[in-house]
Design a protein around this motif. Structure first.
Motif, PDB file in Angstrom:
ATOM      1  N   GLN A 247      29.424  15.929  16.794  1.00  0.00           N
ATOM      2  CA  GLN A 247      30.018  16.991  16.941  1.00  0.00           C
ATOM      3  C   GLN A 247      30.187  17.515  18.642  1.00  0.00           C
ATOM      4  OE1 GLN A 247      31.523  18.291  14.198  1.00  0.00           O
ATOM      5  NE2 GLN A 247      30.394  16.904  13.108  1.00  0.00           N
ATOM      6  N   PRO A 248      31.521  18.635  18.704  1.00  0.00           N
ATOM      7  CA  PRO A 248      32.689  18.633  18.045  1.00  0.00           C
ATOM      8  C   PRO A 248      33.831  18.040  17.551  1.00  0.00           C
ATOM      9  CG  PRO A 248      33.155  20.148  20.054  1.00  0.00           C
ATOM     10  CD  PRO A 248      32.013  19.157  20.098  1.00  0.00           C
ATOM     11  N   GLY A 249      33.400  16.238  18.796  1.00  0.00           N
ATOM     12  CA  GLY A 249      34.305  15.074  18.334  1.00  0.00           C
ATOM     13  C   GLY A 249      34.846  15.056  19.261  1.00  0.00           C
ATOM     14  N   ILE A 250      36.753  15.230  18.558  1.00  0.00           N
ATOM     15  CA  ILE A 250      37.530  14.821  19.548  1.00  0.00           C
ATOM     16  C   ILE A 250      38.586  15.857  19.811  1.00  0.00           C
ATOM     17  CG2 ILE A 250      40.282  13.873  19.488  1.00  0.00           C
ATOM     18  CD1 ILE A 250      39.270  11.515  18.330  1.00  0.00           C
ATOM     19  N   ILE A 251      38.163  15.881  21.412  1.00  0.00           N
ATOM     20  CA  ILE A 251      38.826  17.273  21.359  1.00  0.00           C
ATOM     21  C   ILE A 251      40.732  17.213  21.943  1.00  0.00           C
ATOM     22  CG2 ILE A 251      39.027  19.097  23.969  1.00  0.00           C
ATOM     23  CD1 ILE A 251      36.395  19.181  22.376  1.00  0.00           C
ATOM     24  N   ALA A 252      41.319  16.043  22.657  1.00  0.00           N
ATOM     25  CA  ALA A 252      41.945  15.533  22.926  1.00  0.00           C
ATOM     26  C   ALA A 252      42.796  14.087  22.462  1.00  0.00           C
ATOM     27  CB  ALA A 252      42.734  15.793  24.168  1.00  0.00           C
ATOM     28  N   HIS A 253      43.413  14.075  21.974  1.00  0.00           N
ATOM     29  CA  HIS A 253      44.326  12.400  21.512  1.00  0.00           C
ATOM     30  C   HIS A 253      45.667  13.155  22.403  1.00  0.00           C
ATOM     31  CE1 HIS A 253      44.420   8.353  19.692  1.00  0.00           C
ATOM     32  NE2 HIS A 253      44.880   8.345  20.830  1.00  0.00           N
ATOM     33  N   GLY A 254      46.106  12.076  23.527  1.00  0.00           N
ATOM     34  CA  GLY A 254      47.479  12.532  23.753  1.00  0.00           C
ATOM     35  C   GLY A 254      47.221  13.087  24.231  1.00  0.00           C
ATOM     36  N   VAL A 255      47.703  12.860  25.765  1.00  0.00           N
ATOM     37  CA  VAL A 255      47.692  13.768  27.334  1.00  0.00           C
ATOM     38  C   VAL A 255      49.066  13.265  27.478  1.00  0.00           C
ATOM     39  CG1 VAL A 255      46.481  14.748  28.884  1.00  0.00           C
ATOM     40  CG2 VAL A 255      45.454  14.585  27.183  1.00  0.00           C
ATOM     41  N   ALA A 256      50.084  14.519  27.816  1.00  0.00           N
ATOM     42  CA  ALA A 256      51.685  14.246  28.475  1.00  0.00           C
ATOM     43  C   ALA A 256      51.140  14.087  29.671  1.00  0.00           C
ATOM     44  CB  ALA A 256      52.359  16.008  28.566  1.00  0.00           C
ATOM     45  N   LEU A 257      50.528  12.332  30.085  1.00  0.00           N
ATOM     46  CA  LEU A 257      50.606  11.913  31.326  1.00  0.00           C
ATOM     47  C   LEU A 257      51.315  10.983  31.385  1.00  0.00           C
ATOM     48  CD1 LEU A 257      46.119  12.347  32.194  1.00  0.00           C
ATOM     49  CD2 LEU A 257      47.999  12.676  33.616  1.00  0.00           C
ATOM     50  N   LYS A 258      51.224   9.475  32.663  1.00  0.00           N
ATOM     51  CA  LYS A 258      52.510   8.896  33.188  1.00  0.00           C
ATOM     52  C   LYS A 258      52.137   7.998  34.112  1.00  0.00           C
ATOM     53  CE  LYS A 258      56.227   6.308  32.235  1.00  0.00           C
ATOM     54  NZ  LYS A 258      58.283   6.317  32.205  1.00  0.00           N
TER      55      LYS A 258
ATOM     56  N   CYS B 273      42.032   9.637  25.386  1.00  0.00           N
ATOM     57  CA  CYS B 273      41.413  10.340  24.055  1.00  0.00           C
ATOM     58  C   CYS B 273      40.093  10.723  24.447  1.00  0.00           C
ATOM     59  CB  CYS B 273      41.361   9.459  23.122  1.00  0.00           C
ATOM     60  SG  CYS B 273      40.006   9.896  21.873  1.00  0.00           S
ATOM     61  N   LEU B 274      39.879  12.534  24.764  1.00  0.00           N
ATOM     62  CA  LEU B 274      38.827  13.052  25.410  1.00  0.00           C
ATOM     63  C   LEU B 274      38.260  13.554  24.085  1.00  0.00           C
ATOM     64  CD1 LEU B 274      40.995  14.815  28.105  1.00  0.00           C
ATOM     65  CD2 LEU B 274      39.262  13.029  28.449  1.00  0.00           C
ATOM     66  N   ALA B 275      37.024  13.212  23.988  1.00  0.00           N
ATOM     67  CA  ALA B 275      35.808  13.824  23.136  1.00  0.00           C
ATOM     68  C   ALA B 275      34.481  14.286  23.331  1.00  0.00           C
ATOM     69  CB  ALA B 275      35.314  12.593  22.171  1.00  0.00           C
ATOM     70  N   VAL B 276      33.657  15.279  22.182  1.00  0.00           N
ATOM     71  CA  VAL B 276      32.246  15.246  23.216  1.00  0.00           C
ATOM     72  C   VAL B 276      31.845  15.149  21.866  1.00  0.00           C
ATOM     73  CG1 VAL B 276      31.059  17.157  23.624  1.00  0.00           C
ATOM     74  CG2 VAL B 276      33.108  17.045  24.360  1.00  0.00           C
ATOM     75  N   CYS B 277      30.721  14.408  21.988  1.00  0.00           N
ATOM     76  CA  CYS B 277      29.405  13.948  20.896  1.00  0.00           C
ATOM     77  C   CYS B 277      28.135  14.606  20.921  1.00  0.00           C
ATOM     78  CB  CYS B 277      29.856  12.777  20.592  1.00  0.00           C
ATOM     79  SG  CYS B 277      30.985  11.616  20.332  1.00  0.00           S
ATOM     80  N   ASP B 278      27.996  15.847  20.258  1.00  0.00           N
ATOM     81  CA  ASP B 278      26.601  16.522  20.622  1.00  0.00           C
ATOM     82  C   ASP B 278      26.394  16.464  22.141  1.00  0.00           C
ATOM     83  OD1 ASP B 278      26.430  16.629  17.819  1.00  0.00           O
ATOM     84  OD2 ASP B 278      25.277  14.674  18.027  1.00  0.00           O
ATOM     85  N   GLY B 279      26.898  17.269  22.792  1.00  0.00           N
ATOM     86  CA  GLY B 279      26.866  17.401  24.341  1.00  0.00           C
ATOM     87  C   GLY B 279      27.275  16.442  25.190  1.00  0.00           C
ATOM     88  N   LYS B 280      27.921  15.076  24.587  1.00  0.00           N
ATOM     89  CA  LYS B 280      28.158  14.294  25.689  1.00  0.00           C
ATOM     90  C   LYS B 280      29.645  14.137  25.690  1.00  0.00           C
ATOM     91  CE  LYS B 280      23.566  11.674  25.355  1.00  0.00           C
ATOM     92  NZ  LYS B 280      22.730  10.366  24.697  1.00  0.00           N
ATOM     93  N   PRO B 281      29.931  13.716  26.679  1.00  0.00           N
ATOM     94  CA  PRO B 281      30.997  13.298  26.504  1.00  0.00           C
ATOM     95  C   PRO B 281      31.829  12.044  26.814  1.00  0.00           C
ATOM     96  CG  PRO B 281      30.760  14.143  29.010  1.00  0.00           C
ATOM     97  CD  PRO B 281      29.218  13.932  27.967  1.00  0.00           C
ATOM     98  N   VAL B 282      32.773  11.544  25.744  1.00  0.00           N
ATOM     99  CA  VAL B 282      33.258  10.437  25.361  1.00  0.00           C
ATOM    100  C   VAL B 282      34.387   9.885  25.371  1.00  0.00           C
ATOM    101  CG1 VAL B 282      32.905   8.931  23.362  1.00  0.00           C
ATOM    102  CG2 VAL B 282      31.253   9.982  23.335  1.00  0.00           C
ATOM    103  N   VAL B 283      35.147   9.114  26.137  1.00  0.00           N
ATOM    104  CA  VAL B 283      36.266   9.031  26.841  1.00  0.00           C
ATOM    105  C   VAL B 283      36.526   7.707  26.710  1.00  0.00           C
ATOM    106  CG1 VAL B 283      37.787   9.151  28.825  1.00  0.00           C
ATOM    107  CG2 VAL B 283      36.146  10.754  28.723  1.00  0.00           C
ATOM    108  N   ILE B 284      38.134   8.231  25.728  1.00  0.00           N
ATOM    109  CA  ILE B 284      38.283   6.193  25.732  1.00  0.00           C
ATOM    110  C   ILE B 284      40.027   6.340  26.376  1.00  0.00           C
ATOM    111  CG2 ILE B 284      39.547   4.621  24.183  1.00  0.00           C
ATOM    112  CD1 ILE B 284      38.476   5.933  22.272  1.00  0.00           C
TER     113      ILE B 284
END
Ligand code: AMP
Ligand code: MG
Length: 655
Positions: free
Chosen positions: A296-307, A313-324
């Protein structure tokens, strides 16, 4: 969740938030703010480190001085410890005689005798001041008077040439503050206080996984349709550069079960997980679905207005950042630096990155997508503008990796702008601490032969920047005075001559070399073997199964192809790559059977070659820059036997 971490409670309903992310592309600022809110504040784990291993680490706490430095009142010169009252009136005409005490205080010697009125004790630089003394007279300002006395010939005040205990560092003083990056100076201060070990922020352990069936690790042979895993290396290095400890776990195929196992494994051990690839639409669901099951909480943002970088994709899984990170290396690199580095540095107890910035004029219009913050890599050359710099966009699209080596930095185009007009004064963030303006700037058409000439300059310590913008772009840059030389290969139909007809005032022609253009085919292909160019094309057109590969509009080679085809449009005509090498690759890989390229490229790939016509690759030299040392060095190199021989070996014919 790791022990000792404090999390910000999230007020929003989780499932509603997740749904929203799937539907909505967030602005860069929103995405970052949400990501940071889910991660901070948190306790930064620390560890004790020996001084010798602490270089580059961030202090996890304030360090207080445990002792005075110097620890005693210390002499700053070689001379004599005295009572200043004895010699306050001494001078050249009024020497004062002092009796010498029976000891000499060297460094590391503790005094035993008191300096009584009318006496002095010999003392070395660094020696502790003896009891009774309050000043030191330099040996140069004294004269021996017999074997057991001196004459002082200079007035001396209290405290002269004495460093008092604690005058450098006082016991109890805050020596270094939390967050300070330990460099050699900090190590020196700690050593002076006798501190052998410090508490520093523990480097976050960051697991790195590349994803994709097509990825092969460098060092292994490339299989058909495979590419080398570039992101693994980039991301691991960038993590180490920004205070993390990268743990590279290799490339995992696009297989849900395998990927999930790898991600779970990584998270069990690491403080953070960075993946790359597999976030674009279609394949994207894979890592997505897995993240939803990891914590938890899982995905925070998937798709950011960047080029580049939209599929981030930004996520947090039990306190640990997970980034794709996006799959394209350039996109991966920019999104990593823009959105991951701030978080990583915070987790590492480091201050935000402070990259050097300069202002530069952008000479050409840069189109930009409305609604996305866009990063554009640029090469800097000398020119007009506030900082005297010109910024050439050097990007070749988000899939290109060479732009890194050519670029000095990048500029940002606001999400609300649809372009950056030519002539804009833009802020450039540098990749290096300082601007490195090259000694020689070459802007125009690129040729592999160029490297053979500029190699000599590089060996002589001159930096050369060559920016590939095509012949016409090079001429425009030369006219604006933004380069020294513009390599061109432009055929003028009317005069049937190369290059000279295109020169304008202020430019002069420096002959370069000739490149043989011709038909490429796979050796052993009976349709072409042994024929001349015209007959070979006729044979190709006669065989309906024969596929060609063309060149882009505007290329010199394209003019030759169209002349040979005489209006025919065989299969493959609309395949129009932009480089000589792409033509050779298409034929070598059986995607096409013939095309037109230059001899050195055909030979390098081992293809058959039928010569057709020689193209002139020359240089438009900016006359006003002719006497620059780097330009002269280039002209010398071009004329040298060494370069001519190298060009010939590579299949070019020096003019
Ligand atoms: P994906 O997001 O996985 O569809 O990848 C987008 C593009 O980036 C594809 O052309 C991939 O082959 C490429 N790509 C993905 N991962 C890597 C990597 N680790 N190194 C180099 N290219 C990659
Ligand atoms: Mg992929």
């Amino acid at each position: 969740m790791g022990s000792g971490m404090t999390m910000n409670p999230r007020s929003q309903d989780r499932s509603a938030l997740e749904q929203e992310q799937f539907l909505k592309i967030l602005s860069r600022e929103d995405a970052l703010a949400r990501f940071e809110a889910a991660l901070f504040p948190r306790t930064i784990p620390s560890e004790a480190r020996k001084l010798a291993d602490a270089l580059g680490a961030a202090l996890a706490e304030d360090v207080t001085a445990p002792i005075d430095v110097p620890p005693f009142d210390r002499s700053n010169v070689d001379g004599f410890a005295v009572r200043s009252a004895d010699v306050v009136a001494a001078g050249e005409g009024a020497p004062v005689r002092l009796a010498l005490n029976g000891e000499t205080i060297h460094c590391g010697t503790a005094p035993t005798l008191q300096v009584a009125a009318g006496s002095a004790t010999a003392i070395a630089t660094g020696g502790p001041l003896p009891r009774g003394a309050d000043a030191v007279v330099m040996v140069e300002h004294t004269q021996p008077a017999g074997s057991d006395a001196i004459e002082v010939r200079r007035a001396t005040s209290p405290g002269q040439f004495v460093s008092y205990a604690g005058s450098d560092i006082a016991r109890g003083e805050a020596l270094l503050r939390v967050g300070t990056i330990i460099g050699s100076r900090e190590i020196g201060m700690l050593a002076a206080c006798g501190i052998a070990e410090v508490n520093v922020a523990r480097k976050p352990r960051v697991a790195v996984i590349s994803t994709g069936d097509e990825l092969v690790q460098p060092g292994r042979p490339l299989t058909p349709a495979a590419i080398y895993d570039t992101n693994g290396a980039i991301v691991a290095a960038a993590i180490d550069e920004n205070g993390g400890e990268a743990i590279f776990l290799g490339a995992i195929p696009d297989d849900e079960a395998k990927l999930e196992a790898a991600m779970r494994n990584a998270l069990a051990d690491a403080d953070m997980l960075v993946l790359s690839g597999g976030t674009s639409k279609g394949t994207g669901d894979l890592s997505h679905r897995i993240i939803g099951r990891l914590g938890q909480p899982g995905i925070i943002a998937h798709g950011v207005a960047l080029k580049p970088g939209k599929p981030l994709c930004l996520a947090v899984c039990d306190g640990k950042p997970v980034v794709i990170l996006p799959g394209f290396p350039t996109s991966a690199m920019f999104t990593f630096h823009d959105t991951i580095v701030p978080v990583l540095r915070r987790m590492a107890g480091l201050p935000p990155r402070s990259d050097a910035k300069v202002n530069a004029t952008v000479p050409v219009r840069i189109a930009s997508e409305l609604g996305r913050t866009e990063f554009v890599m640029v090469s800097l050359v000398e020119g007009r503008g506030r900082d005297g710099l010109i910024a050439y966009p050097s990007g070749k699209g988000s899939g290109a990796i060479t732009s890194f080596a050519q670029a000095d930095g990048f500029l940002r185009i606001d999400a609300l702008a649809d372009q950056m007009p030519a002539g804009t004064e833009a802020e450039v963030t540098l990749f290096t601490p300082h601007v490195r303006v090259p000694d020689l700037v070459i802007v125009g058409s690129h040729c592999t032969g160029l490297d053979l000439v500029t190699a000599q300059l590089a060996h002589a310590g001159l930096t050369v920047r060559s920016i590939a913008v095509g012949s016409l772009g090079g001429l425009a840059a030369a006219r604006r005075g933004e380069c020294d030389l513009a390599p061109i290969h432009l055929f003028d139909d009317r005069s049937e001559a190369y290059n000279t007809p295109y020169l304008v005032e202020g430019l002069e022609l420096v002959p370069g070399w000739r490149r043989m253009q011709g038909i490429v085919f796979r050796k052993g292909d009976k349709r072409f073997e042994g024929l001349g160019a015209k007959d070979a094309v006729a044979a190709a057109l006669a065989d309906r199964a024969c596929i060609m590969v063309n060149r882009n509009q505007g290329a010199g080679t394209r003019i030759l192809i169209d002349r040979l085809l005489g209006g025919a449009r065989p299969e493959g005509y609309w395949n129009q790559p932009r480089s000589h090498n792409a033509v050779a690759a298409a034929v070598a890989q059986h995607r096409a059977d013939w095309g037109m390229t230059i001899a050195p490229v055909a030979h390098a790939v081992g293809l058959g070659f039928i010569p057709l016509a020689e193209e002139h690759y020359d240089f438009a030299l900016v006359t006003a820059r002719k006497d620059r040392p780097a330009v002269r060095a280039f002209l010398d190199a071009l004329a040298s036997n060494e370069a001519r021989a190298a060009l010939e070996r590579a299949g070019f014919r020096p003019a």
